[in-house]
Design a protein around this motif. Structure first.
Motif, PDB file in Angstrom:
ATOM      1  N   SER A 141       0.829  -1.209   0.000  1.00 40.44           N
ATOM      2  CA  SER A 141       0.000   0.000   0.000  1.00 40.44           C
ATOM      3  C   SER A 141       0.855   1.247   0.000  1.00 40.44           C
ATOM      4  CB  SER A 141      -0.931   0.008   1.220  1.00 40.44           C
ATOM      5  OG  SER A 141      -0.187   0.034   2.412  1.00 40.44           O
ATOM      6  N   GLN A 142       2.027   1.204   0.691  1.00 42.00           N
ATOM      7  CA  GLN A 142       2.916   2.352   0.686  1.00 42.00           C
ATOM      8  C   GLN A 142       3.521   2.568  -0.689  1.00 42.00           C
ATOM      9  OE1 GLN A 142       5.328   1.070   4.109  1.00 42.00           O
ATOM     10  NE2 GLN A 142       5.214   3.190   4.758  1.00 42.00           N
ATOM     11  N   ASP A 183       1.038   1.718   8.456  1.00 42.08           N
ATOM     12  CA  ASP A 183       1.313   1.400   7.056  1.00 42.08           C
ATOM     13  C   ASP A 183       2.531   0.503   6.878  1.00 42.08           C
ATOM     14  OD1 ASP A 183      -0.821   2.780   6.114  1.00 42.08           O
ATOM     15  OD2 ASP A 183       0.289   4.568   5.513  1.00 42.08           O
ATOM     16  N   HIS A 189       2.455  10.126  -0.028  1.00 43.13           N
ATOM     17  CA  HIS A 189       2.438   9.483   1.281  1.00 43.13           C
ATOM     18  C   HIS A 189       2.819  10.467   2.375  1.00 43.13           C
ATOM     19  CE1 HIS A 189       3.489   6.744   4.554  1.00 43.13           C
ATOM     20  NE2 HIS A 189       2.729   5.869   3.945  1.00 43.13           N
ATOM     21  N   HIS A 211       0.188   6.752  12.103  1.00 43.66           N
ATOM     22  CA  HIS A 211      -0.220   6.503  10.723  1.00 43.66           C
ATOM     23  C   HIS A 211       0.878   5.776   9.960  1.00 43.66           C
ATOM     24  CE1 HIS A 211      -3.467   9.917  10.580  1.00 43.66           C
ATOM     25  NE2 HIS A 211      -3.877   8.845  11.211  1.00 43.66           N
ATOM     26  N   TRP A 212       2.111   6.221  10.143  1.00 48.14           N
ATOM     27  CA  TRP A 212       3.231   5.568   9.455  1.00 48.14           C
ATOM     28  C   TRP A 212       3.413   4.135   9.941  1.00 48.14           C
ATOM     29  CZ3 TRP A 212       6.528   6.466   5.478  1.00 48.14           C
ATOM     30  CH2 TRP A 212       6.439   7.718   4.862  1.00 48.14           C
TER      31      TRP A 212
END
Length: 225
Positions: A43-44, A224, A52, A220-221
């Motif tokens: 997804s990243q 991910d 991003h 959030h990071w």
């Protein structure tokens, strides 16, 4: 005439306690090309680096100024601080320097803009705390200290542990950021308890809001990863 008051800068026990290290494989910094960074999830990698980072940048969106106020607001009037509150104020300077130095080190290691942007914010936060140190004649424990060096041995030990945690991988660095911001929120919340000085309350409240945004960015990071 102002009288310099030397304040012990010991951070309250547990205020910057650090948990264990999350060890994963090393991440190679992105040199700016389109290829995804090693260790990123699918997804990243589907997002461009700029896309991003725009989602999870960690900026201080409400615009905290160098004196700790929000854009358009003047610094509140000076009040009275107890000896313990002055000691806490001095420790806040070391905490803000710790955050700046830590995130700067991670920004140099990983091509993840969240560290660079939050490090810039921490520079503003330290300036805000220094404004209060000057107002209340409290000795600044960060003066003359190079990056990664601190007056308080407890703060030094915390920095060393967090830096080591983040040196092995991007995941470890993000976890270190989350740990620091979580502990900083707790320290600021405690510092606000019983505090009546309007200017100090204003700065601490703004720093608390900023730390909450930084924590959200790191979470959030991490989600991910």
């Amino acid at each position: 005439m102002k009288r310099n008051i030397k304040i012990a800068t010991a951070v309250a026990a547990g205020a910057l306690a650090v948990g264990g290290v999350l060890a994963v494989g090393p991440v190679t910094a992105d040199t700016g090309g389109a290829a995804p960074v090693a260790g990123q999830t699918t997804s990243q990698s589907m997002l461009t680096n700029d896309q991003h980072q725009a989602r999870h940048h960690g900026d201080d969106a409400d615009g905290i100024r160098h004196d700790g106020t929000c854009t358009g607001a003047a610094l509140a009037s000076q009040g009275t601080l107890t000896a313990a509150q002055k000691a806490t104020l001095a420790s806040m300077a070391e905490e803000e320097k710790l955050a700046h130095d830590l995130y700067t080190a991670f920004a140099e290691r990983y091509d993840v803009r969240v560290f660079e942007r939050i490090a810039t914010a921490e520079t503003q936060h330290l300036t805000a705390v220094r404004t209060l140190l000057d107002r209340y004649d409290v000795t600044d424990p960060t003066v003359g200290k190079p990056a990664g060096e601190f007056t308080d041995p407890a703060v030094q030990a915390t920095y060393d542990r967090l830096l080591k945690q983040g040196e092995g991988s991007l995941s470890g660095a993000l976890e270190a950021g989350r740990t620091f911001e979580t502990d900083d929120i707790a320290a600021l919340t405690k510092a606000l308890s019983g505090l009546t000085a309007p200017d100090t309350r204003q700065v601490y409240t703004n720093l608390l809001a900023a730390s909450e945004r930084h924590l959200t960015a790191f979470e959030h990071w991490i989600a991910d990863e």
